[in-house]
Design a protein around this motif. Structure first.
Motif, short mmCIF file in Angstrom:
data_model
loop_
_atom_site.label_atom_id
_atom_site.label_comp_id
_atom_site.label_asym_id
_atom_site.label_seq_id
_atom_site.Cartn_x
_atom_site.Cartn_y
_atom_site.Cartn_z
N PRO A 261 0.83 -1.21 0.00
CA PRO A 261 0.00 0.00 0.00
C PRO A 261 0.85 1.26 0.00
N SER A 262 0.30 2.32 -0.58
CA SER A 262 1.02 3.59 -0.62
C SER A 262 1.13 4.16 0.80
N GLN A 263 2.05 5.12 0.95
CA GLN A 263 2.21 5.75 2.28
C GLN A 263 0.92 6.40 2.73
N SER A 264 0.21 7.01 1.77
CA SER A 264 -1.01 7.71 2.19
C SER A 264 -2.07 6.70 2.62
N GLU A 265 -2.12 5.52 1.96
CA GLU A 265 -3.08 4.50 2.42
C GLU A 265 -2.73 4.05 3.84
N VAL A 266 -1.45 3.83 4.10
CA VAL A 266 -1.05 3.37 5.44
C VAL A 266 -1.37 4.43 6.49
N SER B 76 -3.57 -1.47 7.06
CA SER B 76 -3.06 -1.87 5.74
C SER B 76 -1.54 -2.01 5.75
N ARG B 77 -0.88 -1.63 6.86
CA ARG B 77 0.58 -1.44 6.79
C ARG B 77 1.34 -2.72 6.43
N SER B 78 0.81 -3.89 6.81
CA SER B 78 1.56 -5.11 6.52
C SER B 78 1.03 -5.84 5.27
N ALA B 79 0.13 -5.20 4.52
CA ALA B 79 -0.50 -5.89 3.39
C ALA B 79 0.45 -6.04 2.20
#
Ligand SMILES: C[S@@+](CC[C@H](N)C(=O)[O-])C[C@H]1O[C@@H](n2cnc3c(N)ncnc32)[C@H](O)[C@@H]1O
Length: 312
Positions: free
Chosen positions: A288-293, A299-302
């Motif tokens: 995931p992008s930084q903004s998604e995280v 989402s950080r480990s996806a």
């Protein structure tokens, strides 16, 4: 960031659906319906196409039934994606499909609802089943399993290096008091765990291990990946989002084996053509992008991986 009903934020939504949908009139499967975030975007991209959703969870299924009423191209079944081969034939009347999505693990509403027993933060009955009407709850399992098996589960599926100490503490406790709630268990684990990892609840790994075991998550994944690869048409794609290293390792190995064949000793005079390779991987693993995280810490480990069938 897309919030679906009841606050599950779908992870890598556009990235995965962009890679998945190649035929607007094709057949698609969402193996992990949840709150239908990925399903809804796939349906938006389809014209005459159809989509079959799977979930084990009765609450997810009720959201699926509501969507069936809104959109006749969609059907939902309460079953594991491990059984997709039979269900695809039963519902679509065909054996092969154009795309299969799997967004693994548990949803935010499952974790956030203390009554489901997944959370080490909020007290609730120690259940942890995606389908509370089938199988054995975490409380029942903890009451009856041997100390060794308990430790093995936390070690293998939770990668908890203090699994033996923690299992010993749980067994000592259960000898005088039944363990029936999530906070009871997380306290016992926290007290027995000598190394609290920074930024992590000390019960994270133990809970992960027990949850994966109770729901047979890796067993289903192994069968489901093979069933998905078999069910793909030529040009059809399998997109899988995993959330921890055990899942991602399995997905990565599976896709590599399908796309490259088994590792053979270098001196053997075998070319790829002889290995009968029928798949290729699409791009590299996507994160995931930084903004998604920053919008959605879950989402950080996806990791998203995609496989495509190239021949029959
Ligand atoms: C991460 S959530 C999916 C969220 C969904 N993609 C969305 O956007 O709303 C995972 C869901 O898959 C379900 N699930 C997990 N393993 C499953 C399996 N083997 N078969 C069917 N459903 C499964 C869980 O009950 C949960 O509802």
């Amino acid at each position: 960031m897309t919030k679906t009903m009841a606050d599950h934020i779908s992870v890598m939504l556009n990235e995965s659906v962009d890679m998945l949908v190649t035929d607007k009139d094709g057949f698609y499967v969402d193996g992990t319906f949840g709150r239908g975030g990925h399903t809804r975007l796939v349906l938006e991209r389809l014209d005459q196409g159809r989509l079959l959703g799977f979930d084990k969870d009765p609450v997810a299924i009720s959201y699926g039934h509501a969507l069936e009423q809104e959109d006749s191209r969609f059907s939902i079944v309460q079953d594991s994606f491990a059984n997709m081969s039979e269900q695809i034939v039963r519902v679509f009347g065909v054996e092969k499909v154009d795309g299969i999505m799997m967004d693994l693990g548990v949803s935010s509403p499952q974790i956030d609802d203390a009554e489901r027993g997944f959370s080490f933060m909020n007290d609730g009955p120690l259940d942890m089943r995606m389908n509370p009407n089938a199988g054995v709850s975490a409380a029942e399992w903890i009451a009856s399993v041997s100390e060794k098996e308990m430790a093995d589960v936390m070690y293998q599926f939770g990668e908890e290096r203090f699994s033996r100490r923690i299992a010993k503490a749980i067994c000592e406790y259960r000898a005088h008091t039944p363990i029936l709630t999530t906070l009871q268990l997380s306290k016992i684990v926290a007290e027995a765990n000598p190394a609290w990892e920074k930024g992590k609840n000390p019960a994270t790994r133990a809970f992960q291990g027990i949850r994966i075991h109770i729901n047979n998550e890796l067993g289903d994944l192994e069968v489901g990946l093979e069933a998905a690869a078999n069910a793909l048409k030529v040009g059809g794609r399998l997109a899988v989002i995993s959330f921890h290293s055990l899942e991602d390792r399995m997905v990565k190995r599976f896709m590599k084996l399908k796309a490259k064949g088994p590792e053979l000793p270098r001196h053997l005079p075998i070319r790829n053509a002889h290995l009968d390779i029928k798949f290729k991987t699409i791009g590299k693993a996507i994160k995931p992008s930084q903004s998604e995280v920053s919008d959605n810490v879950r989402s950080r480990s996806a990791v998203l991986r995609v496989l495509e069938r190239v021949s029959d």
